[in-house]
Design a protein around this motif. Structure first.
Motif, PDB file in Angstrom:
ATOM      1  N   GLY A  49       0.784  -1.209   0.000  1.00 18.86           N
ATOM      2  CA  GLY A  49       0.000   0.000   0.000  1.00 18.86           C
ATOM      3  C   GLY A  49       0.821   1.266   0.000  1.00 18.86           C
ATOM      4  N   CYS A  50       0.179   2.336   0.408  1.00 16.55           N
ATOM      5  CA  CYS A  50       0.780   3.665   0.431  1.00 16.55           C
ATOM      6  C   CYS A  50       0.150   4.421   1.596  1.00 16.55           C
ATOM      7  N   SER A  51       0.307   5.727   1.591  1.00 21.22           N
ATOM      8  CA  SER A  51      -0.241   6.525   2.687  1.00 21.22           C
ATOM      9  C   SER A  51      -1.762   6.397   2.783  1.00 21.22           C
ATOM     10  N   LEU A  52      -2.449   6.280   1.652  1.00 23.04           N
ATOM     11  CA  LEU A  52      -3.907   6.168   1.683  1.00 23.04           C
ATOM     12  C   LEU A  52      -4.344   4.874   2.364  1.00 23.04           C
ATOM     13  N   LEU A  53      -3.708   3.787   2.003  1.00 21.57           N
ATOM     14  CA  LEU A  53      -4.046   2.495   2.592  1.00 21.57           C
ATOM     15  C   LEU A  53      -3.672   2.449   4.071  1.00 21.57           C
ATOM     16  N   THR A  54      -2.503   2.972   4.417  1.00 22.10           N
ATOM     17  CA  THR A  54      -2.097   2.991   5.817  1.00 22.10           C
ATOM     18  C   THR A  54      -3.108   3.772   6.653  1.00 22.10           C
ATOM     19  N   ALA A  55      -3.514   4.949   6.173  1.00 28.16           N
ATOM     20  CA  ALA A  55      -4.482   5.767   6.912  1.00 28.16           C
ATOM     21  C   ALA A  55      -5.788   5.009   7.121  1.00 28.16           C
ATOM     22  N   GLN A  56      -6.288   4.374   6.074  1.00 19.41           N
ATOM     23  CA  GLN A  56      -7.545   3.627   6.194  1.00 19.41           C
ATOM     24  C   GLN A  56      -7.412   2.469   7.170  1.00 19.41           C
ATOM     25  N   ASN A  57      -6.285   1.760   7.117  1.00 24.23           N
ATOM     26  CA  ASN A  57      -6.106   0.612   8.009  1.00 24.23           C
ATOM     27  C   ASN A  57      -5.929   1.038   9.462  1.00 24.23           C
ATOM     28  N   VAL A  58      -5.296   2.182   9.696  1.00 25.23           N
ATOM     29  CA  VAL A  58      -5.158   2.685  11.069  1.00 25.23           C
ATOM     30  C   VAL A  58      -6.532   3.033  11.633  1.00 25.23           C
ATOM     31  N   VAL A  59      -7.377   3.671  10.826  1.00 17.03           N
ATOM     32  CA  VAL A  59      -8.733   3.994  11.275  1.00 17.03           C
ATOM     33  C   VAL A  59      -9.507   2.700  11.551  1.00 17.03           C
ATOM     34  N   PHE A  60      -9.394   1.720  10.661  1.00 17.43           N
ATOM     35  CA  PHE A  60     -10.072   0.429  10.849  1.00 17.43           C
ATOM     36  C   PHE A  60      -9.567  -0.268  12.118  1.00 17.43           C
ATOM     37  N   ALA A  76       3.094   2.996   4.835  1.00 20.11           N
ATOM     38  CA  ALA A  76       3.515   4.369   4.571  1.00 20.11           C
ATOM     39  C   ALA A  76       4.931   4.631   5.085  1.00 20.11           C
ATOM     40  N   GLU A  77       5.382   3.835   6.021  1.00 19.87           N
ATOM     41  CA  GLU A  77       6.737   4.005   6.551  1.00 19.87           C
ATOM     42  C   GLU A  77       7.800   3.589   5.528  1.00 19.87           C
ATOM     43  N   TRP A  78       7.408   2.826   4.506  1.00 20.45           N
ATOM     44  CA  TRP A  78       8.374   2.321   3.529  1.00 20.45           C
ATOM     45  C   TRP A  78       8.123   2.846   2.123  1.00 20.45           C
ATOM     46  N   THR A  79       7.152   3.730   1.951  1.00 19.62           N
ATOM     47  CA  THR A  79       6.756   4.180   0.625  1.00 19.62           C
ATOM     48  C   THR A  79       7.101   5.651   0.428  1.00 19.62           C
ATOM     49  N   CYS A  86      -0.812  11.146   6.351  1.00 18.80           N
ATOM     50  CA  CYS A  86      -1.456  10.018   7.030  1.00 18.80           C
ATOM     51  C   CYS A  86      -0.791   9.828   8.386  1.00 18.80           C
ATOM     52  N   PRO A  87      -1.385   9.016   9.247  1.00 17.09           N
ATOM     53  CA  PRO A  87      -0.741   8.731  10.529  1.00 17.09           C
ATOM     54  C   PRO A  87       0.635   8.124  10.305  1.00 17.09           C
ATOM     55  N   ARG A  88       1.602   8.510  11.128  1.00 18.18           N
ATOM     56  CA  ARG A  88       2.955   7.948  11.053  1.00 18.18           C
ATOM     57  C   ARG A  88       3.242   7.227  12.359  1.00 18.18           C
ATOM     58  N   MET A  89       4.094   6.256  12.275  1.00 22.73           N
ATOM     59  CA  MET A  89       4.444   5.481  13.456  1.00 22.73           C
ATOM     60  C   MET A  89       5.285   6.333  14.397  1.00 22.73           C
ATOM     61  N   GLY A  90       4.936   6.312  15.665  1.00 20.63           N
ATOM     62  CA  GLY A  90       5.697   7.049  16.664  1.00 20.63           C
ATOM     63  C   GLY A  90       6.936   6.275  17.087  1.00 20.63           C
ATOM     64  N   LYS A  91       7.781   6.903  17.881  1.00 19.61           N
ATOM     65  CA  LYS A  91       9.012   6.262  18.354  1.00 19.61           C
ATOM     66  C   LYS A  91       8.719   5.031  19.207  1.00 19.61           C
ATOM     67  N   ASP A  92       7.503   4.977  19.765  1.00 26.19           N
ATOM     68  CA  ASP A  92       7.122   3.819  20.575  1.00 26.19           C
ATOM     69  C   ASP A  92       6.551   2.677  19.735  1.00 26.19           C
ATOM     70  N   GLY A  93       6.552   2.854  18.386  1.00 24.02           N
ATOM     71  CA  GLY A  93       6.038   1.819  17.507  1.00 24.02           C
ATOM     72  C   GLY A  93       4.528   1.805  17.376  1.00 24.02           C
ATOM     73  N   THR A  98      -5.760   9.790  13.109  1.00 17.47           N
ATOM     74  CA  THR A  98      -5.977  11.215  12.884  1.00 17.47           C
ATOM     75  C   THR A  98      -7.402  11.595  13.273  1.00 17.47           C
ATOM     76  N   GLU A  99      -7.627  12.866  13.356  1.00 19.91           N
ATOM     77  CA  GLU A  99      -8.970  13.396  13.579  1.00 19.91           C
ATOM     78  C   GLU A  99      -9.592  13.838  12.263  1.00 19.91           C
ATOM     79  N   LEU A 100      -8.910  13.561  11.143  1.00 18.94           N
ATOM     80  CA  LEU A 100      -9.416  13.965   9.837  1.00 18.94           C
ATOM     81  C   LEU A 100     -10.685  13.188   9.505  1.00 18.94           C
ATOM     82  N   PRO A 101     -11.612  13.820   8.802  1.00 16.61           N
ATOM     83  CA  PRO A 101     -12.847  13.112   8.433  1.00 16.61           C
ATOM     84  C   PRO A 101     -12.583  12.050   7.371  1.00 16.61           C
ATOM     85  N   GLY A 102     -13.557  11.187   7.180  1.00 17.29           N
ATOM     86  CA  GLY A 102     -13.467  10.177   6.118  1.00 17.29           C
ATOM     87  C   GLY A 102     -12.495   9.077   6.447  1.00 17.29           C
TER      88      GLY A 102
END
Length: 122
Positions: A49-60, A76-79, A86-93, A98-102
């Motif tokens: 995937g990419c940033s779009l897929l990562t964002a959707q999967n994090v919300v799911f 998204a960390e490798w693309t 999109c959400p990014r992985m924090g230092k704690d893994g 996000t609070e973004l709609p959709g």
């Protein structure tokens, strides 16, 4: 189809759920909810995937009970380049949804997508 993650003599204990493989998030939610009801652990994953897929999967994943969520992918960390925020992985893994709609991603950078393969006209 959901891929089995772990199995033992008592049966499957978790699934690796790939929304694009089961027909989208509506069908994935049905499978996830059934697996949770059976006491199974869930890994939210998908085909590359990419940033779009990562964002959707994090919300799911955020809508999955915490005691049943094993992991969520971080494509998204490798693309590169990132075509949307999109959400990014924090230092704690961990991810913070996000609070973004959709689907949870920011504006798409259309200029990075290139020319369309074709256009449909009404």
């Amino acid at each position: 189809m959901a891929d089995l993650v772990t199995a033992h003599a008592g049966g499957a204990t978790g699934i690796n759920l790939k929304p694009s493989r089961v027909g989208g998030f509506t069908k994935a939610r049905i499978l996830r909810d059934a697996a949770v009801a059976l006491g199974m652990n869930i890994t939210v994953d998908d085909t590359w995937g990419c940033s779009l897929l990562t964002a959707q999967n994090v919300v799911f994943a955020a809508s999955t009970p915490a005691n049943r969520l094993r992991a969520v992918d971080a494509y998204a960390e490798w693309t590169e380049p990132m075509i949307a925020g999109c959400p990014r992985m924090g230092k704690d893994g961990r991810f913070q949804p996000t609070e973004l709609p959709g689907n949870g991603y920011g504006p798409i950078k259309i200029e990075l997508l290139g020319e369309p393969l074709f256009n449909l006209k009404a």
